[in-house]
Design a protein around this motif. Structure first.
Motif, PDB file in Angstrom:
ATOM      1  N   CYS A 138       0.803  -1.229   0.000  1.00 16.07           N
ATOM      2  CA  CYS A 138       0.000   0.000   0.000  1.00 16.07           C
ATOM      3  C   CYS A 138       0.835   1.279   0.000  1.00 16.07           C
ATOM      4  O   CYS A 138       0.323   2.358   0.301  1.00 16.07           O
ATOM      5  N   ALA A 139       2.120   1.180  -0.346  1.00 15.55           N
ATOM      6  CA  ALA A 139       2.896   2.401  -0.548  1.00 15.55           C
ATOM      7  C   ALA A 139       2.322   3.126  -1.766  1.00 15.55           C
ATOM      8  O   ALA A 139       1.729   2.502  -2.659  1.00 15.55           O
ATOM      9  N   PRO A 140       2.467   4.457  -1.843  1.00 16.95           N
ATOM     10  CA  PRO A 140       1.912   5.196  -2.985  1.00 16.95           C
ATOM     11  C   PRO A 140       2.484   4.702  -4.314  1.00 16.95           C
ATOM     12  O   PRO A 140       3.662   4.352  -4.415  1.00 16.95           O
ATOM     13  N   ASN A 141       1.626   4.662  -5.320  1.00 22.88           N
ATOM     14  CA  ASN A 141       2.026   4.335  -6.697  1.00 22.88           C
ATOM     15  C   ASN A 141       2.637   2.950  -6.827  1.00 22.88           C
ATOM     16  O   ASN A 141       3.567   2.732  -7.615  1.00 22.88           O
ATOM     17  N   THR A 142       2.107   1.995  -6.073  1.00 24.67           N
ATOM     18  CA  THR A 142       2.576   0.627  -6.216  1.00 24.67           C
ATOM     19  C   THR A 142       1.454  -0.258  -6.758  1.00 24.67           C
ATOM     20  O   THR A 142       0.590   0.220  -7.484  1.00 24.67           O
ATOM     21  N   ASP A 143       1.468  -1.539  -6.430  1.00 21.60           N
ATOM     22  CA  ASP A 143       0.632  -2.507  -7.121  1.00 21.60           C
ATOM     23  C   ASP A 143      -0.866  -2.328  -6.885  1.00 21.60           C
ATOM     24  O   ASP A 143      -1.659  -2.389  -7.836  1.00 21.60           O
ATOM     25  N   VAL A 345      15.303  -7.211 -24.004  1.00 23.44           N
ATOM     26  CA  VAL A 345      14.136  -7.185 -23.119  1.00 23.44           C
ATOM     27  C   VAL A 345      13.286  -5.962 -23.407  1.00 23.44           C
ATOM     28  O   VAL A 345      13.784  -4.835 -23.466  1.00 23.44           O
ATOM     29  N   ILE A 346      11.991  -6.199 -23.584  1.00 22.32           N
ATOM     30  CA  ILE A 346      11.010  -5.128 -23.698  1.00 22.32           C
ATOM     31  C   ILE A 346      10.217  -5.152 -22.397  1.00 22.32           C
ATOM     32  O   ILE A 346       9.446  -6.078 -22.135  1.00 22.32           O
ATOM     33  N   GLY A 347      10.456  -4.157 -21.559  1.00 25.80           N
ATOM     34  CA  GLY A 347       9.870  -4.140 -20.228  1.00 25.80           C
ATOM     35  C   GLY A 347       8.853  -3.035 -20.060  1.00 25.80           C
ATOM     36  O   GLY A 347       8.783  -2.089 -20.848  1.00 25.80           O
ATOM     37  N   SER A 348       8.066  -3.166 -19.006  1.00 20.74           N
ATOM     38  CA  SER A 348       7.063  -2.145 -18.715  1.00 20.74           C
ATOM     39  C   SER A 348       7.727  -0.926 -18.089  1.00 20.74           C
ATOM     40  O   SER A 348       8.689  -1.041 -17.329  1.00 20.74           O
ATOM     41  N   ARG A 349       7.191   0.230 -18.403  1.00 18.77           N
ATOM     42  CA  ARG A 349       7.697   1.474 -17.820  1.00 18.77           C
ATOM     43  C   ARG A 349       7.105   1.618 -16.411  1.00 18.77           C
ATOM     44  O   ARG A 349       6.292   2.498 -16.137  1.00 18.77           O
ATOM     45  N   THR A 350       7.512   0.724 -15.548  1.00 13.71           N
ATOM     46  CA  THR A 350       7.134   0.751 -14.140  1.00 13.71           C
ATOM     47  C   THR A 350       8.416   0.781 -13.315  1.00 13.71           C
ATOM     48  O   THR A 350       9.465   0.327 -13.769  1.00 13.71           O
ATOM     49  N   GLU A 351       8.318   1.311 -12.094  1.00 15.45           N
ATOM     50  CA  GLU A 351       9.514   1.627 -11.311  1.00 15.45           C
ATOM     51  C   GLU A 351      10.507   0.483 -11.153  1.00 15.45           C
ATOM     52  O   GLU A 351      11.707   0.679 -11.335  1.00 15.45           O
ATOM     53  N   PRO A 352      10.079  -0.725 -10.793  1.00 13.93           N
ATOM     54  CA  PRO A 352      11.084  -1.770 -10.601  1.00 13.93           C
ATOM     55  C   PRO A 352      11.871  -2.080 -11.861  1.00 13.93           C
ATOM     56  O   PRO A 352      13.064  -2.389 -11.796  1.00 13.93           O
ATOM     57  N   VAL A 366       8.028   0.197 -22.504  1.00 14.64           N
ATOM     58  CA  VAL A 366       6.724   0.571 -23.047  1.00 14.64           C
ATOM     59  C   VAL A 366       5.754   0.745 -21.892  1.00 14.64           C
ATOM     60  O   VAL A 366       5.956   0.198 -20.799  1.00 14.64           O
ATOM     61  N   ASP A 367       4.699   1.495 -22.124  1.00 13.82           N
ATOM     62  CA  ASP A 367       3.646   1.641 -21.117  1.00 13.82           C
ATOM     63  C   ASP A 367       3.027   0.272 -20.850  1.00 13.82           C
ATOM     64  O   ASP A 367       2.721  -0.482 -21.778  1.00 13.82           O
TER      65      ASP A 367
END
Length: 422
Positions: A138-143, A345-352, A366-367
């Motif tokens: 439940c940290a901001p902007n997570t899963d 690797v084509i990865g998601s533009r997410t923080e990790p 990519v988004d």
């Protein structure tokens, strides 16, 4: 130089490893500490043979026995907490028996999310404690709340928040914490950051290597795939929205239309997972194939299920384009192993993912939700193999420099242990 000579400060130190499923994250650290000459013990809830089989000399590995079963009559929000308390009480019995025998560790190392470490500070108040902190909910902007297609209910959110009671407890009861990635550290409360060290468990870059001779036979009558084929790979423990299976499968029809000679290897189970479960009697694979499956040639999309590590590794070595998508959550080892194998690797533009992949340098971003952008990127990568060569090379170099098991991560872990007992 042998590990024992390099880290002689650990010789004769009493070191306890704790995890319900040892060796778990400590698969390489435990043998290294044993090699250093430490007096090592382990506490697990699984078969001790899993640890003993990876060691060159015998050590004491105790299998804790739960004193009671988890209750099914308590409030659902407390069920996760109840299972941790059951482990805590069982582990305490083992710890107390060792203390009464006169064995007290100089250092205790364990994963803080399972409950078994709860009594360590009480039973062994003079021991130094290092805890692995994997995630904070439940940290901001997570899963939670990330994917509007699968909205998170208030009930789910509040139930997840209860999971944080345990890491909050453990943050106060360890001397040092470890998080595998910078993202996993950042999701914890900022007041705890000074206690958390970022050290990954490590990727064996001597095993995860490029291999131009690799092949995979698909079934008994399917194609024999080699590096001459256009192979797209997608790997996850479970095929689920948390890891972007829906975005990936929706991107495939356009790619397969433009590349009629391409094959797709999909590795992962239809059950389990981190997020919401599919409707009873169905799987996420069935649901999304019902949506777009008719637009794809099933002879070119191969669902391999759960596979051996050798098959998994061969798939990464075959890959001309590896897709890794994830909610803002714990980063999978498979992405790092793919990069070590020099798979684009084509990865998601997410923080990790962004912590590791720099777009156009060592991979592509990519988004997470943009299946069209994923299709276009896959098309470009498959159509321009020569342009991808330096990106593949840089991907492997990134893993060697930042995540190599024996040259980077394991030495960092051992140095942390030495600092803790000095």
């Amino acid at each position: 130089m042998l590990i024992g000579q390099q880290y002689a400060e650990l010789k004769h130190k009493k070191i306890l490893f704790m995890h319900p499923n040892l060796p778990a994250q400590f698969k390489y650290l435990i043998p290294a500490v044993v090699e250093c000459g430490a007096d090592v013990r382990g506490l697990t809830f699984s078969n001790p043979a899993a640890v003993l089989n990876i060691l060159k000399r015998p050590v004491t590995i105790e299998q804790a026995k739960p004193l009671s079963d988890s209750s099914e009559k308590i409030d659902p929000w407390l069920m996760d907490m109840d299972s941790k308390v059951v482990r805590a009480r069982a582990a305490r019995e083992v710890l107390m028996s060792w203390k009464l025998q006169g064995w007290e560790p100089d250092l205790v190392i364990g994963h803080t999310g399972w409950g078994d470490m709860q009594s360590v500070r009480t039973v062994f108040p003079s021991s130094k404690v290092i805890g692995w902190f994997e995630y904070y909910y439940c940290a901001p902007n997570t899963d939670l709340g990330f994917d509007s297609e699968f909205p998170t209910t208030l009930e789910q959110t509040q139930k997840a928040e209860f999971k944080n009671l345990w890491p909050l407890w453990m943050l106060q009861n360890v001397d040092v914490g470890v998080s595998a990635t910078a993202f996993q550290k950042r999701v914890h409360p900022e007041w705890a950051w000074s206690k958390l060290h970022v050290i990954h468990e490590g990727i064996n870059t001597d095993v995860c290597v490029p291999n131009e001779e690799v092949t995979i036979q698909i079934g008994q009558n399917g194609p024999l795939l080699s590096r001459s084929n256009k192979v797209i790979t997608f790997v996850n423990r479970c095929l689920e929205p948390y890891r972007g299976f829906h975005s990936f499968i929706r991107a495939l029809p356009k790619v397969l239309e433009q590349h009629p000679d391409a094959h797709v290897l999909i590795i992962g189970s239809d059950s389990g997972g981190y997020g919401a479960q599919p409707p009873k009697g169905s799987t996420w694979r069935q649901i999304f194939l019902n949506e777009v499956g008719h637009l794809m040639n099933p002879q070119r999309v191969h669902f391999l299920g759960s596979v051996s590590y050798d098959v998994f590794l061969a798939a990464l070595q075959l890959s001309k384009a590896h897709v890794y998508l994830t909610y803002p959550f714990v980063l999978s080892w498979s992405m790092l192993e793919a990069m070590s194998c020099a798979a684009p690797v084509i990865g998601s533009r997410t923080e990790p993912v962004e912590d590791v992949i720099k777009h156009g340098e060592n991979g592509f971003l990519v988004d997470f939700f943009d299946s069209n952008a994923l299709s276009e990127t896959l098309n470009w990568v498959l159509s321009n193999p020569d342009s991808v060569v330096p990106i593949r090379s840089q991907a492997r170099q990134t893993i060697q420099q930042q995540f190599d098991l024996t040259r980077v991560c394991l030495p960092k872990q051992l140095e942390l242990l030495i600092d803790s007992v000095s």
